[in-house]
Design a protein around this motif. Sequence first.
Motif, mmCIF file in Angstrom:
data_model
loop_
_atom_site.group_PDB
_atom_site.id
_atom_site.type_symbol
_atom_site.label_atom_id
_atom_site.label_comp_id
_atom_site.label_asym_id
_atom_site.label_seq_id
_atom_site.Cartn_x
_atom_site.Cartn_y
_atom_site.Cartn_z
ATOM 1 N N PHE A 142 0.825 -1.203 0.000
ATOM 2 C CA PHE A 142 0.000 0.000 0.000
ATOM 3 C C PHE A 142 0.868 1.264 0.000
ATOM 4 N N PRO A 143 0.648 2.198 -0.938
ATOM 5 C CA PRO A 143 1.406 3.460 -0.944
ATOM 6 C C PRO A 143 1.193 4.307 0.306
ATOM 7 N N VAL A 144 0.025 4.171 0.951
ATOM 8 C CA VAL A 144 -0.261 5.010 2.121
ATOM 9 C C VAL A 144 0.778 4.805 3.220
ATOM 10 N N HIS A 145 1.491 3.702 3.199
ATOM 11 C CA HIS A 145 2.557 3.434 4.178
ATOM 12 C C HIS A 145 3.581 4.563 4.179
ATOM 13 N N HIS A 146 4.091 4.915 3.010
ATOM 14 C CA HIS A 146 5.073 5.997 2.922
ATOM 15 C C HIS A 146 4.409 7.356 3.077
ATOM 16 N N GLU A 147 3.208 7.489 2.578
ATOM 17 C CA GLU A 147 2.530 8.780 2.649
ATOM 18 C C GLU A 147 2.359 9.232 4.093
ATOM 19 N N LEU A 148 1.926 8.334 4.949
ATOM 20 C CA LEU A 148 1.656 8.716 6.335
ATOM 21 C C LEU A 148 2.919 8.797 7.178
ATOM 22 N N ARG A 149 4.013 8.263 6.723
ATOM 23 C CA ARG A 149 5.283 8.390 7.448
ATOM 24 C C ARG A 149 5.880 9.788 7.298
ATOM 25 N N ALA A 150 5.521 10.500 6.228
ATOM 26 C CA ALA A 150 6.223 11.758 5.953
ATOM 27 C C ALA A 150 5.315 12.948 5.671
ATOM 28 N N LEU A 151 4.172 12.735 5.072
ATOM 29 C CA LEU A 151 3.353 13.841 4.572
ATOM 30 C C LEU A 151 2.952 14.784 5.704
ATOM 31 N N GLY A 152 3.185 16.078 5.490
ATOM 32 C CA GLY A 152 2.825 17.095 6.469
ATOM 33 C C GLY A 152 3.865 17.335 7.535
ATOM 34 N N SER A 153 4.846 16.464 7.657
ATOM 35 C CA SER A 153 5.929 16.655 8.631
ATOM 36 C C SER A 153 6.914 17.697 8.117
ATOM 37 N N HIS A 154 7.624 18.349 9.049
ATOM 38 C CA HIS A 154 8.749 19.162 8.610
ATOM 39 C C HIS A 154 9.787 18.232 7.986
ATOM 40 N N ALA A 155 10.436 18.720 6.950
ATOM 41 C CA ALA A 155 11.380 17.870 6.226
ATOM 42 C C ALA A 155 12.446 17.301 7.151
ATOM 43 N N ALA A 156 12.930 18.112 8.092
ATOM 44 C CA ALA A 156 13.960 17.633 9.001
ATOM 45 C C ALA A 156 13.462 16.469 9.858
ATOM 46 N N ASP A 157 12.178 16.496 10.199
ATOM 47 C CA ASP A 157 11.604 15.409 10.990
ATOM 48 C C ASP A 157 11.351 14.169 10.140
ATOM 49 N N ALA A 158 11.061 14.374 8.845
ATOM 50 C CA ALA A 158 10.781 13.248 7.952
ATOM 51 C C ALA A 158 12.058 12.518 7.537
ATOM 52 N N ALA A 159 13.195 13.202 7.610
ATOM 53 C CA ALA A 159 14.441 12.629 7.100
ATOM 54 C C ALA A 159 14.776 11.262 7.694
ATOM 55 N N PRO A 160 14.605 11.038 9.009
ATOM 56 C CA PRO A 160 14.948 9.706 9.540
ATOM 57 C C PRO A 160 14.003 8.599 9.075
ATOM 58 N N ARG A 161 12.886 8.964 8.452
ATOM 59 C CA ARG A 161 11.887 7.964 8.066
ATOM 60 C C ARG A 161 12.003 7.551 6.596
ATOM 61 N N VAL A 162 13.000 8.063 5.906
ATOM 62 C CA VAL A 162 13.200 7.715 4.497
ATOM 63 C C VAL A 162 14.558 7.047 4.329
ATOM 64 N N THR A 163 14.769 6.496 3.146
ATOM 65 C CA THR A 163 16.021 5.797 2.867
ATOM 66 C C THR A 163 17.174 6.762 2.674
ATOM 67 N N ARG A 164 16.908 7.838 1.969
ATOM 68 C CA ARG A 164 17.959 8.827 1.716
ATOM 69 C C ARG A 164 17.337 10.205 1.569
ATOM 70 N N THR A 165 18.179 11.228 1.714
ATOM 71 C CA THR A 165 17.729 12.614 1.586
ATOM 72 C C THR A 165 18.572 13.324 0.550
ATOM 73 N N ASP A 166 17.905 14.011 -0.339
ATOM 74 C CA ASP A 166 18.574 14.805 -1.369
ATOM 75 C C ASP A 166 17.778 16.102 -1.492
#
Length: 439
Positions: A142-166
């Motif tokens: 389900f795509p909503v898995h990634h959507e709810l891990r990051a959407l609406g968060s400040h980017a700095a807070d979302a960074a630990p929840r993704v594989t990489r940051t660019d």
Amino acid sequence: MRRICLTLPTNRACPETIAALGAEAAYAAAHFDVEVRVLILDSCPPPVRAGHTEAVRRLPAHPRVTVHHLDEDRQRDFLRRVTARSGSAKPELLLDLLLPDTVSYGACTDRAFLIAAALGCESVHRRDSDSRYQVLDGRTVFPVHHELRALGSHAADAAPRVTRTDLPASAAGRRVAMVAASFIGELSVDLAEMRAADPEVYRDVVGLWAPAHWSAERKRDLAAESFLGAGTAPFTADHATLTLVDPMRVDMCNISFHGVHERVPLPPARDTIGSDYFLIHLVHSAGLPGVLHNRHIVNYHTGERRTGPGFRAYQTRFVKFLLSMRYFHHVYDRMAAAGEQLLDDDGRVRAARVAALVRESTLLDRAENTGRLDAVDRAYRRLGGRYADVADLLAARRERLLDEARDDMSDFALLTEAWEPLVAAAGATPLTAPAGRPG
């Protein structure tokens, strides 16, 4: 607890998709601290809609999942009350743009944006009826898995929840405005038959959506990568990048928005494919953070657009897409040049700035589009058969098509200028009229 809107606009039979959407909603509620409003915007005839009603009835109950299945009469009732409440001097015109009497890919999603505001949802997650989810080892992806891990968060807070940051450092304090992926499977635009019949004609026709001043080589390169999505390789493991998302890497069948959809709508162009992709470009140009993940949806095409009237209608929508690019390229170039100036001090999109760029585009001359129509005519007549029939149809509507491409942008500018009052009005309007009061 935040509330989200998981939406499915449809004008075709899709009970299996509704069942899958219900499963994604249940997954979201089970794995995240959210309440899910499933919103099915149904433009199907009554017999098909009855099948959808039965599919909704069969969805397993969940205490934090609520399903709203709205036919066009119920949508119109809501929109009429919203446009009246918005204070617009042209409520009937706005209603016509939001719920036209023909297909509009942008307008159907704009309706979802407004209804989401009425339901108190802070984000909108869109899926399509002609697609399905991937499965890995018996588990639905389900795509909503990634959507709810990051959407609406400040980017700095979302960074630990993704594989990489660019992501540029200047964007780290902004909220993630979009989380999206693409699709695998069939082309997103139903042109496989054309590509198989004559690859050279396919390259020439698809290359027409490029800016006219591009070289022949750049147009060929664009045609080679257009409408392919993420290819055909199936999902094997999660990967997500926090970045300024490349618009060519995501699709509107697999996308979610936070904030930006409440500032600027999608173009309400009629009978024009691709008219719902504008916000993807806006998010990128404005430097708003996004997450690009790889839970791609499987795309397929239903049969109605490949035979008889359906074929002619779909090819006309495709040609109108080519004509729309005369104006959208102008707006995209201006937005890219403006960059972060599209945002206010709080990191929100300046809707008036966007509307002005759209309105500016309506002053462009039509010579470039005249050339596009000439090229389409030659290509379709070379293909022959029912493509030649489409060429005859386009020739008979030539001046009207040129006018509609420009007028669609005027409508978009008008709707953008009215959008924030519409969203505010929607937030204060109940989805269903109170008992005893006319809708």
